[in-house]
Write a protein that holds these residues in place. Structure first.
Motif, PDB file in Angstrom:
ATOM      1  N   LEU A 238       0.836  -1.198   0.000  1.00  0.00           N
ATOM      2  CA  LEU A 238       0.000   0.000   0.000  1.00  0.00           C
ATOM      3  C   LEU A 238       0.872   1.250   0.000  1.00  0.00           C
ATOM      4  O   LEU A 238       1.849   1.344   0.748  1.00  0.00           O
ATOM      5  N   ASN A 239       0.490   2.218  -0.831  1.00  0.00           N
ATOM      6  CA  ASN A 239       1.166   3.515  -0.872  1.00  0.00           C
ATOM      7  C   ASN A 239       0.270   4.646  -0.376  1.00  0.00           C
ATOM      8  O   ASN A 239       0.765   5.705  -0.021  1.00  0.00           O
ATOM      9  N   ASP A 240      -1.031   4.417  -0.368  1.00  0.00           N
ATOM     10  CA  ASP A 240      -1.992   5.420   0.077  1.00  0.00           C
ATOM     11  C   ASP A 240      -2.103   5.373   1.598  1.00  0.00           C
ATOM     12  O   ASP A 240      -2.472   4.352   2.180  1.00  0.00           O
ATOM     13  N   GLN A 241      -1.797   6.477   2.251  1.00  0.00           N
ATOM     14  CA  GLN A 241      -1.840   6.520   3.711  1.00  0.00           C
ATOM     15  C   GLN A 241      -3.262   6.372   4.244  1.00  0.00           C
ATOM     16  O   GLN A 241      -3.452   5.906   5.371  1.00  0.00           O
ATOM     17  N   ASP A 242      -4.258   6.755   3.463  1.00  0.00           N
ATOM     18  CA  ASP A 242      -5.635   6.640   3.916  1.00  0.00           C
ATOM     19  C   ASP A 242      -6.110   5.194   3.985  1.00  0.00           C
ATOM     20  O   ASP A 242      -7.155   4.911   4.587  1.00  0.00           O
ATOM     21  N   MET A 243      -5.370   4.277   3.363  1.00  0.00           N
ATOM     22  CA  MET A 243      -5.755   2.868   3.368  1.00  0.00           C
ATOM     23  C   MET A 243      -5.021   2.062   4.430  1.00  0.00           C
ATOM     24  O   MET A 243      -5.275   0.866   4.573  1.00  0.00           O
ATOM     25  N   MET A 244      -4.129   2.678   5.162  1.00  0.00           N
ATOM     26  CA  MET A 244      -3.311   1.963   6.141  1.00  0.00           C
ATOM     27  C   MET A 244      -4.152   1.461   7.315  1.00  0.00           C
ATOM     28  O   MET A 244      -5.022   2.179   7.814  1.00  0.00           O
ATOM     29  N   PRO A 245      -3.917   0.230   7.785  1.00  0.00           N
ATOM     30  CA  PRO A 245      -4.618  -0.280   8.971  1.00  0.00           C
ATOM     31  C   PRO A 245      -4.053   0.314  10.247  1.00  0.00           C
ATOM     32  O   PRO A 245      -3.068   1.064  10.236  1.00  0.00           O
TER      33      PRO A 245
END
Length: 311
Positions: A238-245
């Motif tokens: 993942l590169n999108d910070q909004d998708m990080m768990p």
């Protein structure tokens, strides 16, 4: 001559200790005391760090500054850190992502593992020996990190939530435990259901799974904890910070030693400390596992030992 009347054998009372084998000596007072001291130290070593994390997350910035960092003795309780975290933003979004990934991933992993284990437990299934040997080989040999990343990338799974589930969805060890338990179920019971007209899926759903609640509960916990605690796949795919768990957000907060964006005003007013935010995120990450584990604990011994020994 005086007749000797044999006394009836004494049966232990309701609260009496069970009889010991002849080769096992009764523990001495020193031995019992030593066991108690050792268990007390073990519990203290586990609970004391958790206590520090919890108390620090509930402390104000003034208390944390006076303690020079982590707080061991509470001096007033404040829920500012939790209120700020749950008011929306990066941490709340990460918690939602972790919950959804855990629920969907656990359901998918359990479905595939149960179906695979049931098929491998039936001796007459097609190619079950070869499939079992292939699965065992994957426990000792793997392609490596780079080929796995290239495969995920070629499938177009990067920057998708499927990248948090599919690469680590199946555990061969869990399949083997389930297979061992399914193999121990009476074949006569399954044959009688088949004679009554039940298909394989009905036998699995109505006979095998109800008899395997203990091992299913344990394996479900294993998968759920694995998904909830996972962070490596997210950092890799993942590169999108909004998708990080949540786990990746917690790592970022600890490494940066600062609070998330949007909490600067609370920090400036002295109500909130960056350290309290970090500890609060840790509590949020540990809380689901701590709550669910006691409910599955009663199934642990039966589920793991029976599934590992039989078959």
């Amino acid at each position: 001559m005086t007749a000797v009347i044999d006394e009836p054998a004494r049966t232990p009372g309701r609260w009496a200790a069970p009889p010991r084998p002849v080769w096992e000596e009764r523990p001495s007072g020193a031995g019992l005391a030593g066991k108690g001291i050792a268990l007390s130290f073990a519990c203290l070593a586990i609970l004391f760090p958790l206590w520090i994390v919890l108390v620090t997350s509930l402390s104000s910035r003034k208390t944390i500054d006076e303690s020079g960092g982590l707080v061991m003795v509470p001096k007033g309780i404040t829920f500012v850190a939790y209120r700020e975290l749950l008011s929306g933003g990066q941490v709340t979004r990460a918690a939602v992502v972790s919950v959804l990934v855990t629920l969907v991933g656990t359901l998918f992993s359990m479905s595939v593992s149960v179906l695979c284990a049931y098929g491998l437990s039936r001796s007459g299934s097609l190619g079950h020996r070869w499939i079992l040997m292939i699965l065992l080989a994957t426990m000792f040999f793997s392609a490596g990190l780079i080929p796995t990343y290239l495969l995920v990338q070629s499938l177009g799974l990067t920057d998708t939530y499927l990248a948090l589930i599919l690469p680590s969805a199946i555990s061969v060890f869990n399949i083997l435990v389930l297979r061992g338990f399914f193999t121990g179920i009476s074949q006569e019971l399954i044959d009688s259901a088949r004679i009554d007209g039940a298909g394989e899926f009905r036998i699995l759903w109505q006979i095998v799974m109800p008899l395997s609640r203990a091992v299913l509960a344990v394996i479900t916990l294993f998968y759920a904890v694995g998904y909830w605690s996972a962070w490596f796949n997210a950092s890799l795919y993942l590169n999108d910070q909004d998708m990080m768990p949540l786990q990746n957000v917690m790592i970022q907060l600890v490494q940066k030693q600062e609070a998330p964006v949007g909490m600067g005003q609370a920090i400036k007013t002295g109500q909130l400390s960056a350290l309290a935010v970090q500890m609060a995120v840790m509590v949020m990450a540990l809380l689901p596992v701590a709550v669910l584990s006691p409910f599955v604990q009663k199934h642990f011994k039966k589920g793991m030992l029976t599934g590992a020994v039989k078959g």
